[in-house]
Write a protein that holds these residues in place. Sequence first.
Motif: not given
Length: 153
Positions: A46-52, A58-63
Amino acid sequence: MKFQLIPIVVIITLMLAGCDKSANQTAKDVNQAREEASEDVGEARQDAIKTERKENAKVNEAAQDYAKTDENAREKLTDAQAEAMNKKAKADFDVAIAEAEGRHNIAKEKCDALDGAEEDACNSAADATLASDKAAAAAVRDAALVRAERLNE
């Protein structure tokens, strides 16, 4: 010698009996450890999914920011190109008009050497050539201005 072995065997048996957990207790402990491990793995997933998800956002925002920046840069470049085309068209027009007027003045001077109807005809031809040259220069300028305007669309 037999008598010495008996106490040792009794002591070992008592020790083993006291150290042994029951099979049921061991099974319970193993199941509990499995459940805890399963819970830990589930929480980690669950933590990994949240982090992902967070990092993908963040990547989408940067794009998107990059695309906006790229689009803004492209718009600035296009605006600069259009402005350059406008100024060049106007400058080329000014040159064409200056050349046409220079040719007209030369023609007029030649006409002054003539008399009567020949002079009038020569002047009329020089004036017509000037008007034609100015119209051609305006057409070239206007076509360039249209191309510059279309560049901004």
